[in-house]
Write an enzyme that holds these catalytic residues in place. Sequence first.
Site, PDB file in Angstrom:
ATOM      1  N   ASP A  30      -7.929  -5.641   0.100  1.00  0.00           N
ATOM      2  CA  ASP A  30      -8.370  -6.501  -0.998  1.00  0.00           C
ATOM      3  C   ASP A  30      -7.944  -7.949  -0.852  1.00  0.00           C
ATOM      4  O   ASP A  30      -8.408  -8.805  -1.597  1.00  0.00           O
ATOM      5  CB  ASP A  30      -7.818  -5.959  -2.325  1.00  0.00           C
ATOM      6  CG  ASP A  30      -8.543  -4.695  -2.717  1.00  0.00           C
ATOM      7  OD1 ASP A  30      -9.742  -4.622  -2.450  1.00  0.00           O
ATOM      8  OD2 ASP A  30      -7.900  -3.792  -3.274  1.00  0.00           O
ATOM      9  N   HIS A  65       0.858  -1.186   0.000  1.00  0.00           N
ATOM     10  CA  HIS A  65       0.000   0.000   0.000  1.00  0.00           C
ATOM     11  C   HIS A  65       0.886   1.226   0.000  1.00  0.00           C
ATOM     12  O   HIS A  65       1.949   1.218   0.629  1.00  0.00           O
ATOM     13  CB  HIS A  65      -0.893   0.004   1.248  1.00  0.00           C
ATOM     14  CG  HIS A  65      -2.060   0.912   1.117  1.00  0.00           C
ATOM     15  ND1 HIS A  65      -1.996   2.249   1.424  1.00  0.00           N
ATOM     16  CD2 HIS A  65      -3.311   0.673   0.674  1.00  0.00           C
ATOM     17  CE1 HIS A  65      -3.182   2.791   1.192  1.00  0.00           C
ATOM     18  NE2 HIS A  65      -4.005   1.872   0.735  1.00  0.00           N
TER      19      HIS A  65
HETATM   20  N1  ACO Z   1       4.196  -7.475  -4.729  1.00  0.00           N
HETATM   21  C1  ACO Z   1       5.531  -7.438  -4.904  1.00  0.00           C
HETATM   22  N2  ACO Z   1       6.289  -6.353  -4.717  1.00  0.00           N
HETATM   23  C2  ACO Z   1       5.675  -5.232  -4.344  1.00  0.00           C
HETATM   24  C3  ACO Z   1       4.285  -5.200  -4.130  1.00  0.00           C
HETATM   25  C4  ACO Z   1       3.541  -6.372  -4.328  1.00  0.00           C
HETATM   26  N3  ACO Z   1       2.234  -6.392  -4.136  1.00  0.00           N
HETATM   27  N4  ACO Z   1       3.931  -3.942  -3.762  1.00  0.00           N
HETATM   28  C5  ACO Z   1       5.065  -3.219  -3.739  1.00  0.00           C
HETATM   29  N5  ACO Z   1       6.119  -4.004  -4.083  1.00  0.00           N
HETATM   30  C6  ACO Z   1       7.537  -3.612  -4.111  1.00  0.00           C
HETATM   31  C7  ACO Z   1       7.832  -2.679  -5.262  1.00  0.00           C
HETATM   32  O1  ACO Z   1       8.191  -3.400  -6.414  1.00  0.00           O
HETATM   33  C8  ACO Z   1       8.958  -1.865  -4.695  1.00  0.00           C
HETATM   34  O2  ACO Z   1      10.136  -2.665  -4.730  1.00  0.00           O
HETATM   35  P1  ACO Z   1      11.592  -1.957  -4.963  1.00  0.00           P
HETATM   36  O3  ACO Z   1      11.797  -1.020  -3.815  1.00  0.00           O
HETATM   37  O4  ACO Z   1      12.549  -3.090  -4.982  1.00  0.00           O
HETATM   38  O5  ACO Z   1      11.492  -1.246  -6.283  1.00  0.00           O
HETATM   39  C9  ACO Z   1       8.598  -1.719  -3.218  1.00  0.00           C
HETATM   40  O6  ACO Z   1       7.774  -2.850  -2.930  1.00  0.00           O
HETATM   41  C10 ACO Z   1       7.857  -0.435  -2.897  1.00  0.00           C
HETATM   42  O7  ACO Z   1       6.665  -0.416  -3.628  1.00  0.00           O
HETATM   43  P2  ACO Z   1       6.161   0.785  -4.500  1.00  0.00           P
HETATM   44  O8  ACO Z   1       5.966   0.315  -5.906  1.00  0.00           O
HETATM   45  O9  ACO Z   1       6.980   1.994  -4.275  1.00  0.00           O
HETATM   46  O10 ACO Z   1       4.768   1.019  -3.839  1.00  0.00           O
HETATM   47  P3  ACO Z   1       3.649   1.993  -4.377  1.00  0.00           P
HETATM   48  O11 ACO Z   1       3.237   2.824  -3.239  1.00  0.00           O
HETATM   49  O12 ACO Z   1       4.071   2.715  -5.604  1.00  0.00           O
HETATM   50  O13 ACO Z   1       2.494   0.982  -4.805  1.00  0.00           O
HETATM   51  C11 ACO Z   1       0.651  -0.483  -4.647  1.00  0.00           C
HETATM   52  C12 ACO Z   1       1.465   0.609  -3.949  1.00  0.00           C
HETATM   53  C13 ACO Z   1       0.207   0.004  -6.035  1.00  0.00           C
HETATM   54  C14 ACO Z   1      -0.601  -0.752  -3.821  1.00  0.00           C
HETATM   55  C15 ACO Z   1       1.538  -1.753  -4.757  1.00  0.00           C
HETATM   56  O14 ACO Z   1       1.874  -2.201  -3.459  1.00  0.00           O
HETATM   57  C16 ACO Z   1       0.831  -2.879  -5.524  1.00  0.00           C
HETATM   58  O15 ACO Z   1       0.851  -2.884  -6.758  1.00  0.00           O
HETATM   59  N6  ACO Z   1       0.180  -3.832  -4.803  1.00  0.00           N
HETATM   60  C17 ACO Z   1      -0.554  -4.903  -5.460  1.00  0.00           C
HETATM   61  C18 ACO Z   1      -1.900  -4.381  -5.923  1.00  0.00           C
HETATM   62  C19 ACO Z   1      -2.844  -4.138  -4.786  1.00  0.00           C
HETATM   63  O16 ACO Z   1      -3.031  -4.978  -3.908  1.00  0.00           O
HETATM   64  N7  ACO Z   1      -3.498  -2.965  -4.833  1.00  0.00           N
HETATM   65  C20 ACO Z   1      -4.518  -2.602  -3.847  1.00  0.00           C
HETATM   66  C21 ACO Z   1      -4.045  -1.445  -3.042  1.00  0.00           C
HETATM   67  S1  ACO Z   1      -5.225  -1.082  -1.808  1.00  0.00           S
HETATM   68  C22 ACO Z   1      -6.480  -0.356  -2.618  1.00  0.00           C
HETATM   69  O17 ACO Z   1      -6.377   0.361  -3.548  1.00  0.00           O
HETATM   70  C23 ACO Z   1      -7.787  -0.703  -2.150  1.00  0.00           C
END
Ligand code: ACO
Length: 449
Positions: free
Chosen positions: A383, A325
């Site tokens: 989710d 998140h």
């Molecule tokens: N699986 C694997 N790796 C992940 C995930 C994940 N679900 N989420 C984040 N990461 C990693 C990123 O690749 C990044 O790695 P790095 O530092 O090596 O590059 C690190 O964790 C930080 O993540 P960011 O991409 O900076 O996080 P951001 O805030 O941009 O994205 C998001 C948040 C979009 C929710 C992301 O965690 C994601 O795509 N999750 C899966 C989709 C999801 O469950 N979305 C629902 C969110 S809640 C909602 O909207 C109701």
Amino acid sequence: MPLASQNEKVKQMAQSPTSKQVGTATLTFNQKTATLPVLAGTLGSECVDVRKLQSELGMFTFDPSYGATASCESSITYIDGDDGVLLHRGYPIEQLAENSSFLEVAYLLLYGSLPTATALEAFTTGITRHTMLHEQIRRFWDGFRRDAHPMAMLCSVVGAMSAFYPDSIDIHDARQREVSAHRLIAKMPTITAWAHKYNAGQPFMYPRNDLSYAESFLYMFHAVPTETYKPNPVLTKAMDRILILHADHEQNASTSTVRLAGSTGTNPFACVAAGIASLWGPAHGGANEAVLKMLAEIGHKDNIPDFIKQVKDKDSNVKLMGFGHRVYKNYDPRAKIMQKTCYEVLDELGIKNSPTLDLAMELEKIALEDDYFVSRKLYPNVDFYSGIILSAMGFPTTMFTPIFALARTVGWISQWKEMIEDPTYRIGRPRQIYTGAAQRDYVPLDQRG
Ligand code: ACO
């Protein structure tokens, strides 16, 4: 809250901004220094107010995904991502999920305080009386393909509401704003249920004013004219709780979309249609659908290590859906309540063994012990479990995100209303770092190499 006192409150709020200056920060560049106010709200981090940066230093700030930017002042929802705290108007989500009802939370979000019994009754009656759609809206469905994604239908029908309810689209009229808010909250269950009925090829069921908000939605969704529908109190309670858990979440992507659209002065139905479009993506509301797809693809616990390996491989583009998140760097408090609700629903339905739930829990356990997820502070979000509950309750996967949209409508419209009632709001208009060609002269076609 009656409209008159509400207007009074809005005026008072306009006179006294809710954030206070608590200091200054200086930024020096090219021998020029700007002294910038540092603002603090009731809770949360201080913010540097950079609005004068351009006039004082001739520069902008750069924050493409708004990870370090507060886009507005808001008194609706507060999240502490490090401690996993979510408050609506100050009330913890755990207390609301346990003790409140969706319409009470809707009132709280819209008007700022918990209603008295009389106010709640009046609000509930008002919402209940607006649940039917203009009969001509029914015809919209004939234009969609039978297999249209329900989110596509929601976007279109909600956007089209502005053509059906022109008497509530004057954003400068407080009464019209309130009526359109009530209409949206009231009609979303009907629109959502009908999108499913159209997919299923079943007759549309009309809302029933003798049922509660959640009950009427379940009725419109599951009932058929040939059978008597018996509401199940445990499933109704679970539905109501799912709606509460999704009702608002401060300035997330879809809410920011609603605010940005609304800042141009467009009508609330168009704004909420924009919010629905933004919610649809798998990184946001579409994640609940993606979680179930992911669990189906993993198929068995034995396949989890291979799946985790793919997630960690940066070139694979595979994410652990339902994890991570932008704000929560701890367990999403909504996910904890979802997990509990999941057990209640499965128990009520007599599902002793849910291979999907078992798989999800094993996946969660493995991920929470894995350094990749631990070091990045990736925890289950709302989710991760919602899809499992919704699936057990008989909702097809494609309906998960529409149900999220139905619940979030009150958050969107409350945030939109708050923005419109803030006398200082202006059109939202970010800047950019231009990286294209510098100015150059047009070359006639016959002279281009
Ligand atoms: N699986 C694997 N790796 C992940 C995930 C994940 N679900 N989420 C984040 N990461 C990693 C990123 O690749 C990044 O790695 P790095 O530092 O090596 O590059 C690190 O964790 C930080 O993540 P960011 O991409 O900076 O996080 P951001 O805030 O941009 O994205 C998001 C948040 C979009 C929710 C992301 O965690 C994601 O795509 N999750 C899966 C989709 C999801 O469950 N979305 C629902 C969110 S809640 C909602 O909207 C109701």
